[in-house]
Enzyme design. Sequence first.
Site, short mmCIF file in Angstrom:
data_model
loop_
_atom_site.label_atom_id
_atom_site.label_comp_id
_atom_site.label_asym_id
_atom_site.label_seq_id
_atom_site.Cartn_x
_atom_site.Cartn_y
_atom_site.Cartn_z
N MET A 1 0.88 -1.20 -0.05
CA MET A 1 -0.02 0.36 -0.02
C MET A 1 0.68 1.29 0.05
O MET A 1 1.33 0.69 0.68
CB MET A 1 -0.93 -0.51 1.08
CG MET A 1 -1.76 0.94 1.28
SD MET A 1 -2.39 0.96 -0.47
CE MET A 1 -3.46 2.92 0.15
N GLU A 2 0.22 2.35 -1.32
CA GLU A 2 1.60 3.43 -0.90
C GLU A 2 1.36 4.12 -0.32
O GLU A 2 1.30 5.38 -0.51
CB GLU A 2 1.36 3.44 -2.43
CG GLU A 2 0.09 4.03 -3.17
CD GLU A 2 -1.68 3.32 -3.04
OE1 GLU A 2 -1.52 2.27 -2.97
OE2 GLU A 2 -2.10 4.03 -4.04
N GLU B 1 4.55 0.20 -5.73
CA GLU B 1 4.20 1.22 -4.56
C GLU B 1 4.83 2.75 -4.91
O GLU B 1 4.21 3.19 -4.91
CB GLU B 1 4.91 0.61 -3.20
CG GLU B 1 3.28 -1.24 -2.63
CD GLU B 1 2.27 -1.00 -3.40
OE1 GLU B 1 1.09 0.26 -3.65
OE2 GLU B 1 1.35 -1.81 -4.18
N HIS C 1 3.70 4.39 -7.20
CA HIS C 1 2.28 6.12 -6.88
C HIS C 1 2.68 6.51 -6.41
O HIS C 1 1.39 7.40 -6.73
CB HIS C 1 1.71 5.45 -5.88
CG HIS C 1 0.61 3.92 -6.28
ND1 HIS C 1 -0.16 3.78 -7.18
CD2 HIS C 1 0.59 2.53 -6.05
CE1 HIS C 1 -1.06 2.74 -7.11
NE2 HIS C 1 -0.74 2.23 -6.53
N GLU D 1 -3.45 2.55 -11.06
CA GLU D 1 -3.23 1.38 -11.01
C GLU D 1 -2.51 0.92 -12.39
O GLU D 1 -1.56 0.47 -12.80
CB GLU D 1 -4.56 0.81 -9.82
CG GLU D 1 -5.07 0.84 -8.65
CD GLU D 1 -3.47 0.78 -7.69
OE1 GLU D 1 -2.52 0.34 -8.12
OE2 GLU D 1 -3.37 1.07 -7.42
N TYR E 1 -6.20 -2.87 -13.21
CA TYR E 1 -4.49 -2.51 -13.22
C TYR E 1 -4.36 -3.22 -14.29
O TYR E 1 -3.49 -2.17 -15.37
CB TYR E 1 -4.09 -3.53 -12.42
CG TYR E 1 -4.38 -3.60 -11.36
CD1 TYR E 1 -5.02 -3.64 -9.93
CD2 TYR E 1 -3.65 -3.08 -9.62
CE1 TYR E 1 -5.24 -2.79 -8.73
CE2 TYR E 1 -2.78 -2.44 -9.06
CZ TYR E 1 -4.28 -3.23 -8.44
OH TYR E 1 -5.19 -2.63 -6.75
#
Length: 592
Positions: free
Chosen positions: A261-262, A287, A290, A309, A374
């Site tokens: 999780m970024e 990540e 991001h 994404e 994505y």
Amino acid sequence: MHRPDPHSHYDAAQPKARRLRLKLEVDFAAKRIAGEVVLEFGGPVSGPLDLDTKGLEILAVDAPGKGSLPWELGEADPILGSRLRVTAPAGTQEVAIRYRTAPDAMALQWLDPQQTEGKVAPYLFSQCQQIHARTMVPCQDTPIARVSYQAEVTVPEGLTAVMSAGPDGDEATGDGRHVFRFTMPQPIPSYLLALAVGRLESRDLSPRSRVWAEPETVEAAAWEFAGVEEMIVKAEGLFGPYPWDRYDMLVLPPSFPYGGMENPRMTFLTPTLLAGDRSLVDVVAHELAHSWTGNLVTNASMEHFWLNEGFTVWAERKILRTLHGDDAAALGWATGQKALEDSLERFKKEPHLTVLRMHLEGIDPDDAFSSIPYEKGARLVAALEREVGEARFQRFLREYMDAFRFTSITTEQFCAFVGEKLPGALAAVNATAYLGEPGMPATAPQFHSAQLDGLTALAEGWGGGQRPTEAQIAAWTPSELLVYLQKLPRQLTQADCAWLDAHFKLMDRGNHEILVEWLTLAAAADYEPAFPRIREVLIRVGRMKYLRPLYGALGQHARTRALAREIFAAASPGYHGLSRRVVASVLESYPS
Ligand code: BES
Ligand code: ZN
């Protein structure tokens, strides 16, 4: 009234908070955070202010120094939660809210010591994306409303708090507790608020990067992610200077429901990345990317999630290619193709969830989540790049980052910008087929390499008796083996499984992509020797990407269904709420 985000009560006609001042007291015994948030508006505002809350107990609302303010909590919607409407008198500059989180707040997982590596101290982590920040802090919980923040977090002495922010000092309170302070000077969307508390240590990886983990895993983490600085440099080459000062990472306990999780300045990572051979660092590349695509230029709502994404997957593979070459990137695209096909299959009766520009009124974004934004998104980006050429696209990316930095945008804004900078490109790649039509356009880019084609042919020859040679078995990298396994027929015999395990030693793989791909094949084959390992993995690991296929494959035989139900009963108290929901829905889809 104008509500631009179907997942928030935020009303664009009302003032936006500019900055949050948070005070959070972490109470492990009660599994609650006692919180105070001050919303700063940066100038006088008045009238109704609609905030998002979910499960929060609101204790008091006031304008600091001016006394309490009228407030009212709306009815609880199962997806959105309850609107908190505060009425601000003329001249209000700040609104302070005292509250408590619910023990089952979806953003928070409270772990007993047993669920950690060290087994001596409890652990807390948050996961706010998609729309769970409102279970931790009352706020305008939409990416359209960006806020900077400062925070003061009080935890039991001996534990360390980290946030998606820069550290700003810490001290003992003298009564067995410890205060940690943080500042996030740049404006971020609420889904990037993040907090973790545990027995944590760190190791420096470069002057601007360090990794945090429990003492038991911190050395392994430092080894696995030692190459992060090189990745930052590559990413800067694509998108421009790194905009967030530091890039630190936190390796969480295994129940963390995502791969990564970024969270800005503090990427959260699953410990399943610690394969021992650096074979899963593409998740870090993702990540990290991001930091630009997602955190700097952000989707305006979850209806435009592909902007986050799709671009990030494309960037991740670009980084992979500059680090490890064309073959490695082609294998990445092949793994993505498999994920894309699985998602298209899963949503075959819900084609509206397979378009990139989604319409999610009344739909929980966690239910709309799949590999489609994505992989279909990344293919649209790749198609645009192929259309205009690498050099022009590279310049376009810089222009895009400059034009929209620290803003949150829609698909329509993106298209208007492409129309202006790359005239004709959207039509040339048939962008409307990606954005507005279900499934994959026939013209979508394909990714090949001799190596990939060889692996595909070999796997497709399985039924005809083709097998990899001893030399291939010894020489394949983890990514080659993964792609090979992914291309094998989904329905193997038990003899096939025994052959694979004997030749590839699959049961003891540290690379969880390989391990779970194998266990999924074994589950579908009702292959009993794999059952103990399946149980171990499902009890320990809460990453949804692994739970869904593995529990899914266990649904095919009466005996594996019984195994799945028994494992879920034992594992579910340790799962994150999100993981529990996903598995429950998979088990419900079993034939009875
Ligand atoms: N932002 C996502 C994780 C996420 C998505 C959390 C939606 C909540 C809701 C993160 O960047 C991500 O995509 N992680 C992937 C990594 C992969 C694509 C390399 C994951 O967790 O598997
Ligand atoms: Zn992502």
